[in-house]
Design an enzyme around this catalytic site. Structure first.
Site, PDB file in Angstrom:
ATOM      1  N   GLY A  78      -3.718 -13.543   4.823  1.00  0.00           N
ATOM      2  CA  GLY A  78      -4.932 -12.953   4.064  1.00  0.00           C
ATOM      3  C   GLY A  78      -4.964 -11.471   4.591  1.00  0.00           C
ATOM      4  O   GLY A  78      -4.837 -11.111   5.987  1.00  0.00           O
ATOM      5  N   ALA A 124     -10.477  -5.926   4.444  1.00  0.00           N
ATOM      6  CA  ALA A 124     -10.904  -4.256   4.493  1.00  0.00           C
ATOM      7  C   ALA A 124     -10.820  -3.820   6.168  1.00  0.00           C
ATOM      8  O   ALA A 124     -10.572  -2.706   6.183  1.00  0.00           O
ATOM      9  CB  ALA A 124     -12.422  -4.018   3.962  1.00  0.00           C
ATOM     10  N   GLY A 144      -9.111  -5.731   8.375  1.00  0.00           N
ATOM     11  CA  GLY A 144      -7.904  -6.315   9.336  1.00  0.00           C
ATOM     12  C   GLY A 144      -7.002  -7.315   8.603  1.00  0.00           C
ATOM     13  O   GLY A 144      -7.407  -7.769   7.564  1.00  0.00           O
ATOM     14  N   LEU A 145      -6.242  -7.932   9.227  1.00  0.00           N
ATOM     15  CA  LEU A 145      -4.945  -8.666   8.848  1.00  0.00           C
ATOM     16  C   LEU A 145      -5.009 -10.163   9.521  1.00  0.00           C
ATOM     17  O   LEU A 145      -5.321 -10.163  10.626  1.00  0.00           O
ATOM     18  CB  LEU A 145      -3.609  -8.177   8.809  1.00  0.00           C
ATOM     19  CG  LEU A 145      -2.636  -8.995   8.597  1.00  0.00           C
ATOM     20  CD1 LEU A 145      -2.424  -9.190   6.896  1.00  0.00           C
ATOM     21  CD2 LEU A 145      -1.269  -8.375   8.947  1.00  0.00           C
ATOM     22  N   VAL A 146      -5.121 -11.163   8.667  1.00  0.00           N
ATOM     23  CA  VAL A 146      -5.116 -12.367   9.349  1.00  0.00           C
ATOM     24  C   VAL A 146      -3.798 -13.183   9.150  1.00  0.00           C
ATOM     25  O   VAL A 146      -3.205 -13.216   8.152  1.00  0.00           O
ATOM     26  CB  VAL A 146      -6.203 -13.236   8.740  1.00  0.00           C
ATOM     27  CG1 VAL A 146      -6.290 -14.861   9.173  1.00  0.00           C
ATOM     28  CG2 VAL A 146      -7.647 -12.657   8.675  1.00  0.00           C
ATOM     29  N   ASP A 175     -22.601 -11.925   3.440  1.00  0.00           N
ATOM     30  CA  ASP A 175     -21.769 -11.877   2.681  1.00  0.00           C
ATOM     31  C   ASP A 175     -21.179 -13.441   2.392  1.00  0.00           C
ATOM     32  O   ASP A 175     -19.969 -13.429   2.384  1.00  0.00           O
ATOM     33  CB  ASP A 175     -20.850 -10.968   3.382  1.00  0.00           C
ATOM     34  CG  ASP A 175     -19.692 -10.457   2.478  1.00  0.00           C
ATOM     35  OD1 ASP A 175     -19.984 -10.527   1.129  1.00  0.00           O
ATOM     36  OD2 ASP A 175     -18.374 -10.427   2.778  1.00  0.00           O
TER      37      ASP A 175
END
Length: 420
Positions: A30, A33, A35-37, A144
């Site tokens: 995934g 906005a 970071g990247l997982v 959120d």
């Protein structure tokens, strides 16, 4: 016993991922906005993990503060229905990586594949509210909550994630952050006055979506979102209108024709009465009239899972003293290093694996360098000179188990498909 770890650099979706050799089998799961997982295997314990890269956390004071807030929250909030921080490290490029449990999928992806049976709707809602009871007792609002922030594994264990936007329980808030479909009306109407009830509204929207398989309030824009809420709940009551701060918003709301509420029993004709009653109590225009997470857990609809001895609250309120601080990047850097060092000193919360000696030396040195740099800059603010300390880490692991479990092969197979 300390272990020696090296950093390995690779490209993922055009992004440099720089992790220690403790973690292998990197695969993207995934992109957000901030970071990247990626999924990975923790070779130290032989378990799958999720690694979230926070890109350029010290590029601005705003991003540094946001990262610091998320780290503090992940350290403080320790609950079976919340994502658990297992490791954290800084790369030589000074990016920050959070390591957590790897869940099979999220609720958003699961709802796109199939409708949920009643027992899964109950069990998932129970776990969401169980987690929210704990979060709210710590003085924290998630802000959120949405299906993509609710992670689920093949045992149907559920964990709430992404606390980067979480805030203090403060009656004066600024801006709105939640995804539109799950956004409470007070955020749209007042922007500055909301509390933990916004999470209950979001949970109610998620509850309805689990029942029907589609969003309850799929607004196309801000105005349409409010309009379809009033289609169900009717016109907002006077005590809600009186809280509107914006003159333009007030004019818009008062210009709308009066709408009567639709009885929930009529809107959800095929849904069992207990479920409709709980949903009705969660989706209330007046925030203070919404049911709390603690009270929702004792509602008859959740009776199959309710256990008053196993629905804990936080031992201490989260310390928000830093939240109003307007600090330079290098001060946030010093504070971040202190938090990371503290995390590894306490063994990530349980001290099960002692591999921290090398990390202590390296981060302590980086922390000392950052402290010296910060002191120098406070003495000579006009110099504009910066240094970029780097560090590597060893890590600690914590194991979390959920005592409640249900199984249904058809759903489990769906979840497993996301992990293969």
């Amino acid at each position: 016993m300390a272990t020696h770890e090296e950093f390995i650099r690779t490209q993922v979706f055009g992004t440099v991922f720089e992790i220690t050799n403790r973690y292998t089998d990197l695969n993207p799961v995934g992109m957000g906005a901030f970071g990247l997982v990626c999924s990975a295997t923790d070779t130290l314990v032989g378990q799958p993990v999720a690694i979230k890269k926070i890109m350029k956390p010290f590029s601005t004071a705003v991003l540094a503060k946001r990262t610091y807030r998320e780290l503090k929250l992940l350290k403080h909030l320790r609950h079976e229905n919340l994502i658990c921080l297992q490791d954290i490290f800084l790369s030589p490029l000074e990016d920050i990586y959070f390591v957590t449990e790897l869940q099979g999928t999220d609720l958003h992806r699961l709802l796109q594949t199939r409708p949920l049976e009643k027992q899964f709707v109950q069990y998932f809602l129970y776990q969401i509210l169980r987690g929210l009871k704990y979060v709210h007792s710590a003085g924290v609002i998630h802000r959120d909550l949405k299906p993509s922030n609710i992670l689920i594994n093949e045992n149907c264990d559920l964990k709430i994630c992404d606390f980067g936007l979480a805030r203090i329980q403060d009656p004066q808030m600024t801006g709105y952050v939640s995804t539109r479909y799950y956004r409470a009306p007070e955020i749209m109407l007042t922007w500055q006055k909301y509390d933990v009830e916004v999470d209950i509204w979001s949970a109610g929207c998620i509850f309805s979506e689990m029942i029907e398989g589609k969003p309850l309030f799929p607004g196309k824009d801000h105005v349409h979102q409010f309009s379809i809420i009033t289609d169900l709940l009717g016109s907002p009551p006077r005590d809600v209108i009186n809280t509107i701060c914006s003159e333009n918003t007030l004019k818009f709301v008062t210009s709308l024709p009066h709408r009567d509420p639709v009885p929930f029993q009529e809107r959800f004709k095929t849904v069992e009465p207990d479920a409709v009653d709980l949903l009705r109590r969660m989706l209330v225009f007046v925030p203070k009239k919404r049911i709390t997470a603690a009270d929702a857990l004792v509602h008859p609809y959740l009776a199959p899972y309710h256990d008053p001895t196993d629905e804990p609250t936080a031992e201490a309120q989260f310390d928000w003293d830093f939240n109003d601080a307007d600090l330079p990047v290098d001060t946030w850097r010093v504070m971040m290093y202190s938090e990371i060092l503290d995390f590894h000193k306490i063994g990530g919360g349980d001290g099960q694996i002692d591999t921290n000696a090398a990390f202590d030396d390296q981060v302590a040195a980086a922390h000392a360098a950052a402290m010296a740099q910060h002191h120098h800059q406070t003495q000579q603010q006009s110099s504009g000179k910066h240094t970029n300390p780097t560090t590597s880490s060893s890590a600690a692991t914590i194991t979390v188990t959920v005592p409640i479990a249900i199984t249904m092969p058809s759903l489990i197979m769906v979840i497993k498909r996301f992990t293969t």
